[in-house]
Scaffold this motif. Structure first.
Motif, short mmCIF file in Angstrom:
data_model
loop_
_atom_site.label_atom_id
_atom_site.label_comp_id
_atom_site.label_asym_id
_atom_site.label_seq_id
_atom_site.Cartn_x
_atom_site.Cartn_y
_atom_site.Cartn_z
N GLY A 36 4.87 28.80 85.46
CA GLY A 36 3.56 28.40 84.95
C GLY A 36 2.39 29.10 85.58
N VAL A 37 2.62 29.98 86.53
CA VAL A 37 1.55 30.72 87.20
C VAL A 37 1.13 31.89 86.32
CG1 VAL A 37 0.98 32.15 89.21
CG2 VAL A 37 2.32 30.07 89.50
N VAL A 38 -0.17 32.05 86.15
CA VAL A 38 -0.70 33.23 85.46
C VAL A 38 -1.07 34.23 86.56
CG1 VAL A 38 -2.52 34.15 83.98
CG2 VAL A 38 -1.58 31.87 83.54
N LEU A 39 -0.44 35.40 86.49
CA LEU A 39 -0.65 36.44 87.49
C LEU A 39 -1.53 37.52 86.86
CD1 LEU A 39 0.11 37.58 90.30
CD2 LEU A 39 2.08 38.66 89.20
N PHE A 40 -2.64 37.82 87.51
CA PHE A 40 -3.58 38.81 86.98
C PHE A 40 -3.33 40.18 87.59
CE2 PHE A 40 -5.64 34.74 86.37
CZ PHE A 40 -5.99 34.83 85.03
N GLU A 41 -3.81 41.20 86.91
CA GLU A 41 -3.60 42.58 87.30
C GLU A 41 -4.01 42.85 88.75
OE1 GLU A 41 -6.13 45.82 85.56
OE2 GLU A 41 -4.23 46.20 84.56
N ASP A 42 -5.04 42.18 89.23
CA ASP A 42 -5.50 42.39 90.61
C ASP A 42 -4.77 41.48 91.60
OD1 ASP A 42 -6.55 39.86 90.17
OD2 ASP A 42 -8.60 40.41 90.70
N LEU A 47 -3.03 28.83 88.97
CA LEU A 47 -1.89 27.92 89.09
C LEU A 47 -1.91 26.92 87.95
CD1 LEU A 47 -2.00 27.31 92.95
CD2 LEU A 47 -0.76 29.07 91.67
N PRO A 48 -0.75 26.32 87.62
CA PRO A 48 -0.68 25.38 86.50
C PRO A 48 -1.64 24.20 86.61
CG PRO A 48 1.52 25.95 87.24
CD PRO A 48 0.55 26.55 88.23
N ASP A 49 -2.01 23.81 87.83
CA ASP A 49 -2.91 22.67 87.99
C ASP A 49 -4.38 23.07 87.89
OD1 ASP A 49 -3.41 23.93 90.41
OD2 ASP A 49 -2.64 22.30 91.65
N GLY A 50 -4.65 24.35 87.60
CA GLY A 50 -6.02 24.82 87.42
C GLY A 50 -6.64 25.47 88.64
N ARG A 51 -5.96 25.38 89.79
CA ARG A 51 -6.49 26.05 91.00
C ARG A 51 -6.35 27.55 90.85
NH1 ARG A 51 -3.08 24.51 95.65
NH2 ARG A 51 -1.53 24.11 94.05
N SER A 52 -7.30 28.28 91.42
CA SER A 52 -7.20 29.73 91.40
C SER A 52 -6.89 30.24 92.81
CB SER A 52 -8.50 30.35 90.89
OG SER A 52 -9.57 30.06 91.76
N VAL A 53 -6.18 31.35 92.85
CA VAL A 53 -5.83 32.01 94.11
C VAL A 53 -6.48 33.39 94.03
CG1 VAL A 53 -3.96 32.87 95.54
CG2 VAL A 53 -3.66 30.75 94.24
N PRO A 54 -7.34 33.74 94.99
CA PRO A 54 -8.01 35.03 94.93
C PRO A 54 -7.02 36.19 95.06
CG PRO A 54 -8.57 33.89 96.96
CD PRO A 54 -7.72 32.96 96.15
N SER A 55 -7.47 37.35 94.64
CA SER A 55 -6.65 38.56 94.70
C SER A 55 -6.19 38.82 96.13
CB SER A 55 -7.47 39.74 94.20
OG SER A 55 -6.75 40.93 94.39
#
Length: 68
Positions: A36-42, A47-55
């Motif tokens: 469920g994690v969306v991984l971005f190019e950078d 995360l599935p719960d809406g939290r973001s993890v910086p590059s």
């Protein structure tokens, strides 16, 4: 969401990026992992719960199938 055996790391695990890529949109710069994690190019993550993890992309590494 993951049906692999053994199961992929959960979205809360430190190694969550090791999960299988189930959708890939290089033209938009993101992919969806089976946990469920969306991984971005950078290498930033949503995360599935809406939290973001910086590059946290290391220099000189390949990202989502393309050269960094």
């Amino acid at each position: 969401m993951c049906q692999h055996q053994p199961p992929c790391p959960s979205a809360d695990a430190a190694d969550r990026d090791a999960a299988y890529l189930v959708a890939f949109h290089p033209e938009q710069g993101w992919g969806l992992l089976c946990n469920g994690v969306v991984l971005f190019e950078d290498w930033g993550e949503l995360l599935p719960d809406g939290r973001s993890v910086p590059s946290r992309r290391p220099a000189g590494r390949e990202v989502l199938g393309r050269a960094a």
